[in-house]
Each structure stands twice: as C-alpha cells, then as structure tokens.
Design an enzyme around this catalytic site. Structure first.
Site, PDB file in Angstrom:
ATOM      1  N   TRP A 109      -8.663  74.971  26.504  1.00 19.30           N
ATOM      2  CA  TRP A 109      -7.820  76.260  25.861  1.00 19.30           C
ATOM      3  C   TRP A 109      -6.543  75.675  25.386  1.00 19.30           C
ATOM      4  O   TRP A 109      -6.099  76.075  24.616  1.00 19.30           O
ATOM      5  CB  TRP A 109      -7.513  76.955  27.310  1.00 19.30           C
ATOM      6  CG  TRP A 109      -8.644  77.824  27.805  1.00 19.30           C
ATOM      7  CD1 TRP A 109      -9.086  77.832  29.064  1.00 19.30           C
ATOM      8  CD2 TRP A 109      -9.633  78.808  27.038  1.00 19.30           C
ATOM      9  NE1 TRP A 109     -10.117  78.126  29.229  1.00 19.30           N
ATOM     10  CE2 TRP A 109     -10.942  79.194  28.084  1.00 19.30           C
ATOM     11  CE3 TRP A 109      -9.270  78.985  26.147  1.00 19.30           C
ATOM     12  CZ2 TRP A 109     -11.237  80.003  27.442  1.00 19.30           C
ATOM     13  CZ3 TRP A 109     -10.701  80.465  25.905  1.00 19.30           C
ATOM     14  CH2 TRP A 109     -11.244  80.163  26.464  1.00 19.30           C
ATOM     15  N   ASP A 180       0.866  78.716  29.747  1.00 21.37           N
ATOM     16  CA  ASP A 180      -0.726  79.408  29.743  1.00 21.37           C
ATOM     17  C   ASP A 180      -0.689  78.957  31.240  1.00 21.37           C
ATOM     18  O   ASP A 180      -1.605  77.862  31.538  1.00 21.37           O
ATOM     19  CB  ASP A 180      -1.836  78.946  29.218  1.00 21.37           C
ATOM     20  CG  ASP A 180      -3.206  79.815  28.842  1.00 21.37           C
ATOM     21  OD1 ASP A 180      -3.296  80.534  30.122  1.00 21.37           O
ATOM     22  OD2 ASP A 180      -4.292  79.142  28.536  1.00 21.37           O
ATOM     23  N   LYS A 204      -8.160  86.566  36.678  1.00 17.12           N
ATOM     24  CA  LYS A 204      -8.650  85.493  37.960  1.00 17.12           C
ATOM     25  C   LYS A 204      -7.445  85.639  39.057  1.00 17.12           C
ATOM     26  O   LYS A 204      -8.315  86.042  39.743  1.00 17.12           O
ATOM     27  CB  LYS A 204      -7.667  84.474  37.609  1.00 17.12           C
ATOM     28  CG  LYS A 204      -8.173  83.817  36.001  1.00 17.12           C
ATOM     29  CD  LYS A 204      -9.555  83.093  35.702  1.00 17.12           C
ATOM     30  CE  LYS A 204      -9.408  82.523  34.525  1.00 17.12           C
ATOM     31  NZ  LYS A 204     -10.981  82.165  33.485  1.00 17.12           N
TER      32      LYS A 204
END
Length: 368
Positions: A109, A180, A204
């Site tokens: 990511w 992030d 999540k």
C-alpha cells in the site's frame, strides 16, 4: 422475523478486511435497524442534515476524539470511499508539482501511494524500499533520512499484506508526517500530535468498508497550491464537517457504535493490552513450531496481521480446507505474500486465537 445471531454456528473471521465487527455492535444495529430512535425510519433513511444523523455525526466526532485524545487544533472528517482515495489527495493538497514528499516503502500500500503521486506528476522520493528483502522489516526513520526540501514524510503504519508494522512511530518533526493507519488505527494508543495527517479505511477496526476516517492538523488545510477535485479537497471537506455531499451515513453510524464499544471496554489502553496478549499467544506458538515459519523480523511484526508460512507448501490447500471446516475463516495469505495470514483485529476475541492455536497444534501433529 428477527434473526438471533447467537443461534448461528460461530465462525471466527480472520480475514484482513472487511473484518469481523464486535457482536455487540451488530446486535445494537440490528435492534435499531428498522426504527432508529422511534423515528419510524432506519438510520439509512433519515436525512443526512436532519437531527438524528446530526447527533450521530457529532457523537462520532466526540467519541473518536476521546479515544485518541485528539488535540483541539486537529479536525476530523468521515470520507466516502476507501483509503486508496487518499493516495491522490495527499500530494494534491500538500505540494506543488515541482515539490516532493518522502515515502517509506514497506509494503504494497505504501508502494501504491508512492506510484499514485508520481502518476499524477508530483514529486515522490523513496527513502526506504523493502522490496529486495520481501518487506520483512520496518526501517528506523530519523531526521537524517529526510531528503532535502521534502515537504512531508509518508508512512504506512501497519502493513496488512506482509504482516509488519512500525512498533515505534518515527520521531520526525522537520516535515509533516502523513500516516495511512488503515489496519491499526484504534488498536493501540498513539500520540496524534506526532502526525500532521492520519487516514484510515474503516474495514479493519472501525466499521464497514467504503468509509475512511481522516484526522488533520488544521494548518495543513491552508497548504493547497493548485486545483483539487472537490471530494479530495481537504479544506473543502474538513470545512464542511463531512457534509459537502451526502456522506456514507450508515457506515458512520456503525463506526460510532464501534467507538462507543471501544470506550465501554476502557479505551485504547485496555484494547492495546488485549491485542498484545492475543499476538503474543499466537507468535509464541508459531516461533516454537516445527511446521510453521515467520517471515517478518521479530521487532517488526504486526499485532494485527500475523503472517506465517508452512515449511511444506504442498500442505497449504489441506490447511485451508481443514481450517474452514472448523469455522476458522479467511486464513489464506494475500497473493502477493503467499503463505497464511491471521488478522486478529480488535473484535477478534482471545477465544478465537486460542481456537486457532489448537487447530495449528493438531494440524502440525498430523502432518509433521
């Protein structure tokens, strides 16, 4: 007819996301689903500018601030879309095309964020690339690593796919730090004041997919140096308090129930201790196993996503098939990392981890 979740066969969901939600949260949402606060409507049906949703939005802001001890000079917004949306927003809002930000590439990511900035024509400088070591460790980043004239540092605090994380957040103050935190926000205590901008996809530890939480230091709202699409424009979106357009109302409602659940448990100090205990149990067993291996260096291992491999790869399909039959769902590793992955977010009870360990032991005894 009301469905009672307790009558369903229990499945422990180890998927990386969308992940399991606290049962108490889903039960409350079920109870309120058709008639929210005696309105005669579902929370999904009420106006996003009406009093019922205004209360939800204000409560979500307040509860998140309490959980994270967010300073007064920071603003909170609830964005539509996933965290990937923010990969474009960060350079668009913080730098001009001739400027650059530094990126620490510790997994898929962060690489995607780096590539997105470059694709849009912004400067993106790599200060660490873990590709050659299969992203098996997290770097120690200090002021000395920041490149000349950099305008920000971008990190991914927890790497869902490879199972690594920054155990210690970089101590950098010379540039704004952007993080992030999709897969570990609300899993541990953090000092928000160390960051200039935090964003996290909800799927999540926060709520349903399709929602992203943003927490920004207010001075960054004045850094825009060119035109930015309106839903990516920090000043516009934070300034409208998430109401520039119709926000993902149901997802924000669920997120607020999760925030309330976290506070009722005792906050992030209690949650962090529970997460430490779950991860220690699982890693301790895997470390002493003769069948499983751990690819991530010990001081870089994630408490949220435990990645492990079977020494005999021919056993992988059998492992997945047998685990699924026992209600241990989603243990296959990501295609980029291979092996197995147990995601043990906040909602995963310790009983789920203990059940997984019992299966790991039995499988090892049968296949050693």
């Amino acid at each position: 007819m009301k469905v009672i979740f307790a009558k369903m066969q229990k499945v422990y969901n180890f998927n990386a996301g969308p992940a399991m939600l606290p049962v108490e949260v889903m039960q409350k949402a079920q109870d309120e689903f058709l008639n929210y606060k005696n309105s005669g409507m579902s929370i999904m049906e009420v106006s996003h500018r009406g009093k019922h949703f205004e209360e939800v939005l204000n409560s979500a802001d307040k509860n998140l601030r309490n959980l994270l001890s967010i300073p007064e000079n920071y603003s909170v917004a609830f964005f539509p879309g996933g965290a990937t949306f923010q990969f474009s927003a960060v350079p668009m809002n913080l730098i001009a095309k001739e400027e650059h930000g530094d990126y620490s590439l510790t997994g898929v990511w962060s690489v995607k964020a780096f590539q997105e900035a470059k694709k849009l024509g912004y400067g993106a400088n790599c200060i660490f690339d873990g590709k050659e070591i299969q992203y098996s460790r997290i770097p120690k980043i200090t002021e000395e690593n920041i490149s000349k004239d950099s305008k920000y540092l971008f990190i991914t605090s927890n790497n869902t796919i490879y199972g690594s994380c920054y155990k210690k957040i970089p101590d950098v103050s010379s540039v704004p730090m952007i993080a992030d935190m999709t897969s570990d926000l609300l899993s541990r205590k953090i000092d928000v004041s160390k960051f200039a901008y935090i964003f996290a996809g909800a799927q999540k530890n926060i709520g349903p997919s399709g929602l992203t939480v943003g927490i920004i230091r207010n001075d960054l709202l004045e850094m825009k140096k060119g035109p930015v699409p309106v839903l990516l424009d920090f000043k516009q979106y934070f300034g409208s308090k998430s109401l520039y357009n119709t926000p993902p109302t149901f997802s924000i409602y669920i997120a607020n129930l999760v925030f309330e659940w976290c506070l009722q448990k005792g906050g992030l100090e209690v949650i962090e201790k529970e997460n430490d205990a779950k991860a220690e149990l699982l890693y301790t067993y895997l470390e002493n196993s003769n069948l499983y291996t751990l690819p991530i260096e010990k001081n870089s291992r994630s408490n949220m996503n435990v990645v492990f491999h079977l020494k005999d790869k021919s056993l992988e399909k059998k492992f997945i098939d047998e685990s699924e039959l026992l209600g241990l769902h989603g243990l296959a590793g990501h295609r980029d990392a291979g092996g197995m992955r147990a995601s043990i977010y906040n909602a995963m009870p310790i009983k789920g981890v203990e059940t997984l360990i019992e299966f790991l032991k039995t499988f090892e005894e049968k296949n050693a």
